[in-house]
Design an enzyme around this catalytic site. Structure first.
Site, PDB file in Angstrom:
ATOM      1  N   HIS A   5     -29.787 -66.037  57.145  1.00  0.00           N
ATOM      2  CA  HIS A   5     -29.500 -65.253  58.350  1.00  0.00           C
ATOM      3  C   HIS A   5     -30.755 -64.460  58.683  1.00  0.00           C
ATOM      4  CE1 HIS A   5     -25.138 -66.099  58.111  1.00  0.00           C
ATOM      5  NE2 HIS A   5     -25.364 -66.115  56.812  1.00  0.00           N
ATOM      6  N   ARG A  35     -31.181 -62.771  61.689  1.00  0.00           N
ATOM      7  CA  ARG A  35     -30.765 -61.595  62.483  1.00  0.00           C
ATOM      8  C   ARG A  35     -31.409 -61.475  63.853  1.00  0.00           C
ATOM      9  NH1 ARG A  35     -26.442 -61.444  59.462  1.00  0.00           N
ATOM     10  NH2 ARG A  35     -26.601 -60.291  57.518  1.00  0.00           N
ATOM     11  N   HIS A  58     -17.790 -72.436  56.844  1.00  0.00           N
ATOM     12  CA  HIS A  58     -17.583 -71.240  56.023  1.00  0.00           C
ATOM     13  C   HIS A  58     -16.076 -71.235  55.761  1.00  0.00           C
ATOM     14  CE1 HIS A  58     -17.810 -66.680  55.379  1.00  0.00           C
ATOM     15  NE2 HIS A  58     -16.520 -66.903  55.552  1.00  0.00           N
ATOM     16  N   ASP A  96     -28.052 -68.035  51.308  1.00  0.00           N
ATOM     17  CA  ASP A  96     -27.217 -67.181  52.171  1.00  0.00           C
ATOM     18  C   ASP A  96     -27.867 -65.797  52.333  1.00  0.00           C
ATOM     19  OD1 ASP A  96     -25.220 -66.287  53.822  1.00  0.00           O
ATOM     20  OD2 ASP A  96     -23.654 -66.227  52.291  1.00  0.00           O
ATOM     21  N   HIS A 140     -29.293 -56.532  55.428  1.00  0.00           N
ATOM     22  CA  HIS A 140     -28.662 -55.368  56.067  1.00  0.00           C
ATOM     23  C   HIS A 140     -29.526 -54.149  55.793  1.00  0.00           C
ATOM     24  CE1 HIS A 140     -24.979 -57.358  57.263  1.00  0.00           C
ATOM     25  NE2 HIS A 140     -24.821 -57.841  56.049  1.00  0.00           N
ATOM     26  N   GLY A 152     -22.992 -59.122  52.374  1.00  0.00           N
ATOM     27  CA  GLY A 152     -24.261 -59.837  52.387  1.00  0.00           C
ATOM     28  C   GLY A 152     -25.320 -59.223  51.508  1.00  0.00           C
TER      29      GLY A 152
END
Ligand SMILES: [Zn+2]
Length: 448
Positions: free
Chosen positions: A80, A82, A196, A322, A326, A341
């Site tokens: 990810h 973002r 998922h 994965d 954050h 996460g």
């Protein structure tokens, strides 16, 4: 927060490069031997006859890899980044730099950005940003518009624009009829569907694994069955449609059994596991460290053992991180409220070597296969091999070097790792993308 790992771009990708005297591990060709690896103008080549390091002829850029391991560039098919939308957590550029420092030369990024990657315009945006990045970035498109699970996304136009798979990652596709149609579409375009798997009714309100530890801590649990009922459903729908399924982040022993059985029956299913799901159990949540809050959650020792067995017997084809950045502020709240996460790009190789290879669970060859040629084949990517003609994407690491995980080693824009204080093994020294050499110096650490 800054990192103390300096990136150094050493070449521009043109001309000759040779990596001398390393242990070459190339699962695509089965090669495991000490030797030299050559590349020129961004492609792998045989040793050129006119190369002269001493006098005359063409001078290659030389990397001394004695005592090091030389592999195809690592590929992470689940990250990810973002961007667009949460550039305070990560950007395509910062995530790519973290990937390069972690030994990855390519990543596939999930579509749960803001806006969601559910149409060609957003795919173009991501690919445009990716052109400035240190490594290759391949977008995965959403299955449904806005990942809302209601209507299929613009899959055909996204395929034309360059997506390599479809996923509503972060969310389940609740409606099985929509999942069926997604599988049928994906089959037409030759791309995998990457579910998922999470029954949202069974997992509702859950923040960690459902079991003894959740009871003791008084936190709401997510049962293994929340994952397994959807894994079973999606395998059934894959058999029905004759399509291709790649199951994201397998976390439970029951899922491993279902996938093993599906493979035995000849269904086109592949699967991935993350380093945190083969390294950590729900015991880690006892600290209430919100960096242990991840979806699917950290499970029990029995599940971790089953994941490792699944990796060893080939049921689980791929190791993917994965990587889910954050901000410190987002995670500095009570456990119930924190987002799911953790970051994984820069600890993945060290965990694979320390927890799988050194323990004898996987050979180095098998471990590297799951991080190179296996994801390349599933997504149809170039690379994943050192064979002449392939893109010059190469990773060089010191397999014996131990290093301690501290916040200042990371190049990711975020710091949400549950592995602080751990000693990992295997430090990346060079990441080469299309022949462009980046050198990475791991601070501290000692040779053993
Ligand atoms: Zn997910």
């Amino acid at each position: 927060m800054t990192s103390n790992r300096g990136p150094a771009r050493l070449t521009d990708g043109r001309g000759l490069v040779v990596i001398r005297g390393g242990r070459i591990v190339d699962p695509a060709s089965g090669r495991d031997e000490v030797g030299d690896v050559w590349m020129e103008d961004g492609r792998m080549i045989e040793r050129p006859s006119d190369a002269r390091e001493e006098t005359g002829g063409r001078r290659p850029f030389v990397i001394d890899a004695r005592g090091k391991v030389v592999t195809p560039g690592l590929i992470d098919m689940h990250v990810h980044l973002r961007e667009p939308g949460r550039e305070d957590k990560e950007t395509i550029q910062s995530g790519a730099r973290a990937g390069s420092a972690g030994g990855f030369t390519a990543v596939a990024c999930m579509p749960n950005t803001d806006p969601v990657i559910d149409n060609a315009e957003v795919v173009h945006f991501v690919l445009e940003r990716a052109r400035q990045a240190d490594i290759k970035v391949y977008p995965i498109g959403a299955i449904t518009k806005g990942e809302r699970g209601e209507q299929l996304a613009e899959i055909a136009e996204m395929v034309d624009a360059g997506i390599v798979g479809i996923s509503d990652d972060g969310k389940n596709v609740d409606d099985p009829a929509i999942m069926r149609r997604a599988l049928e579409y994906a089959k037409m375009f030759g791309i995998p569907v990457i579910p998922h798997c999470e029954d949202m009714n069974l997992s509702a309100g859950g923040v960690m694994n459902e079991g003894v530890v959740s009871t003791v801590l008084g936190l709401k649990g997510i049962p293994n069955a929340a994952e397994e009922v959807i894994v079973a459903r999606d395998i059934t729908l894959t058999e029905l449609t004759g399509s291709r399924l790649h199951i994201a982040h397998v976390s439970t022993a029951g899922s491993v059994v279902l996938i093993r059985e599906a493979k035995r029956r000849g269904i086109a299913v592949t699967a991935e596991a993350t380093p945190h799901h083969f390294s950590l159990t729900d015991e880690a949540v006892r600290t209430y460290d919100t960096n242990t809050k991840v979806n699917p959650p950290l499970r029990t020792a029995r599940d971790v053992e089953a994941i490792q067995e699944g990796l060893a017997d080939g049921t689980i084809d791929v190791i993917a991180t994965d990587h889910a950045p954050h901000t410190i502020d987002d995670k500095a709240v009570e456990y119930d409220l924190a987002p799911f996460g953790l970051i994984g790009l820069e600890t993945a190789l060290g965990l694979v070597i320390a927890r799988l290879v050194q323990t004898g669970t996987l050979s180095l060859m098998d471990a590297i296969r799951k991080m190179t040629v296996a994801p390349a084949r599933i997504l149809g990517l170039p690379g994943g091999t050192l064979e002449p003609g392939a893109p010059a994407d190469v990773t060089v690491f010191d397999p014996d070097r131990q290093w301690r995980v501290t916040p200042d080693v990371f190049l990711s824009r975020s710091r949400n790792s549950p592995f602080y204080g751990w000693t990992l093994r295997g430090a990346v020294e060079y990441t080469i993308v299309d022949g462009r050499v980046s050198g990475w110096a791991m601070p501290g650490g000692e040779k053993t």
